[in-house]
Scaffold this motif. Structure first.
Motif, PDB file in Angstrom:
ATOM      1  N   GLU A  53       0.816  -1.215   0.000  1.00 51.49           N
ATOM      2  CA  GLU A  53       0.000   0.000   0.000  1.00 51.49           C
ATOM      3  C   GLU A  53       0.851   1.267   0.000  1.00 51.49           C
ATOM      4  O   GLU A  53       0.408   2.314  -0.481  1.00 51.49           O
ATOM      5  N   LYS A  65       1.370   3.105  -3.168  1.00 51.28           N
ATOM      6  CA  LYS A  65       0.201   3.769  -3.731  1.00 51.28           C
ATOM      7  C   LYS A  65      -0.078   5.104  -3.042  1.00 51.28           C
ATOM      8  O   LYS A  65      -1.156   5.674  -3.190  1.00 51.28           O
ATOM      9  N   TYR A 114       2.864   0.806 -10.323  1.00 57.21           N
ATOM     10  CA  TYR A 114       2.210   1.711  -9.365  1.00 57.21           C
ATOM     11  C   TYR A 114       2.075   3.146  -9.881  1.00 57.21           C
ATOM     12  O   TYR A 114       1.609   4.013  -9.153  1.00 57.21           O
TER      13      TYR A 114
END
Length: 409
Positions: free
Chosen positions: A197, A200, A220
């Motif tokens: 995560e 991102k 990404y």
């Protein structure tokens, strides 16, 4: 039982490298943390508000995120580096500290913040460890989660630190210093998701090598550029020692799964069956159990000892299951031919045949090693090609690349 043995070996290593006081403090902090986590679990529910849940720092509300990057006009940058805790043998931290060392040399103002769990009681204590075991720095070091002082740039350096950096607003730009693909450090799990995560979160990325930059861009959609891993030319060069004809030096840090030690041991067992008089040196850790052949335990070596080993050995083995390691360049600089695992990353880095890239199975690896041991001409050709290749890499040059990326802001 395996966990107890691991902790005992870890404590012994810390005692030998950092002293009894550091070992006892780390043991105390470990027990305190374990008790806090245990108290927060009752029948699968997290009920203790006082102690908190160990993973609370993950709870970042992206809806409330309101950071707006600003253009940097100053030539002298104020840079806050957020780093995780470290021990005296951390290669990733050494790269960070090298970059800080050179950025200071280039005239920039740098501070270091250690976030997450730490075994240091103060920033001054951590700074003394850096100066003694890593490299000379002027940067201040702060412990804990105190507010970051105003800066031009804040840099996250691991997935844990990325969550802390996400909440910082008193800066103009945010970067992510990515040295490896950290989700791959875990099985498919919460930690895998936590790590992924962070890619991102919209950070601009500075990566160790081109493979990671491709991932950050293509997977990404991040702005990303890279610097090259280098080596210390004053340490890693061919030493005046006799080169062996049948010695294999294998970086066997078995406590780091991405080093593929089990795969290497299987391959070397085949080599040992076919060439019984070869010497196999396992290095990178202090203890090895269950190795099915006779070997020399090289242990944890300092830089000069490593250069001596690389100058004496016949073939070097380093396996990089994720991003590539510093070690192949250091071996090549000592004129030691390298056998690595064939992967997207190693094929990107060693694209002109500077290392032997073996398929990741025991017999393919063994065949490549045996070929080099038995074929002196092929070994010498590979050695000279690799030696010429690594002369282009220099830490100051790599730090200039990092500086140029930061100044694009």
């Amino acid at each position: 039982m395996r966990r107890i043995l691991y902790l005992a070996r870890r404590a012994l290593f810390i005692w030998r490298t950092s002293g009894i006081k550091v070992m006892l403090r780390m043991a105390r902090n470990y027990l305190v943390r374990k008790r806090a986590i245990k108290r927060s679990h009752i029948a699968g529910s997290y009920v203790s508000r006082h102690n908190g849940f160990f993973w609370d720092f993950i709870k970042v509300n992206k809806v409330l995120y309101n950071f707006t990057p600003q253009k940097i006009t100053s030539e002298r940058l104020v840079i806050n580096w957020y780093i995780p805790d470290f021990g005296v043998s951390s290669g990733g931290h050494m790269t960070i500290f090298r970059m800080i060392h050179y950025l200071e040399k280039f005239g920039h103002d740098v501070r270091i913040y250690i976030v997450g769990h730490t075994n240091y009681s103060s920033g001054n204590e951590a700074r003394e460890v850096i100066l003694k075991n890593f490299i000379d720095l002027n940067a201040s070091v702060e412990i804990g989660h105190e507010p970051s002082r105003d800066s031009d740039i804040v840099i996250a350096t691991s997935w844990v630190t990325a969550y802390y950096v996400y909440l910082i607003n008193n800066t103009k730009q945010k970067y992510y210093f990515v040295q490896d693909y950290e989700p791959a450090f875990y099985a498919m799990s919460s930690e895998y998701i936590f790590a992924e995560e962070t890619y991102k979160m919209g950070y601009k990325c500075i990566t160790a090598g081109p493979w990671l930059t491709k991932i950050m861009r293509n997977r990404y959609n991040n702005i990303s550029d890279y610097f090259d891993l280098a080596f210390d030319h004053s340490v890693y060069y061919p030493r005046n020692v006799e080169r062996s004809k049948n010695t294999i030096a294998f970086y066997a840090r078995h406590v780091t799964p991405r080093r593929g030690v089990e795969l290497g041991i299987l391959a070397l067992s085949i080599v040992k069956e076919l060439i019984p008089d070869c010497e196999i040196v396992l290095f990178g850790w202090n203890d090895y159990h269950g190795v099915p052949f006779e070997y020399t335990n090289g242990g944890i070596l300092n830089h000069n000892q490593l250069a001596e080993l690389y100058s004496r050995a016949t073939v070097g083995m380093v396996f990089s299951m994720t991003n590539y390691s510093l070690i192949p360049h250091e071996m090549m600089a000592c004129k030691l031919p390298v056998v690595e695992i064939k992967s997207e990353c190693t094929q990107e880095v060693f694209k002109s045949g500077e290392a032997v890239l073996a398929d990741p199975d025991p017999y393919s690896i063994a065949n490549e090693i045996i070929h080099l041991l038995r074929n002196e001409e092929a070994r010498e050709q590979l050695t000279e090609r690799a030696y010429r290749y690594v002369q282009q890499f220099d830490w100051e040059k790599s730090a200039r690349k990092v500086e140029s990326i930061l100044k694009r802001s």
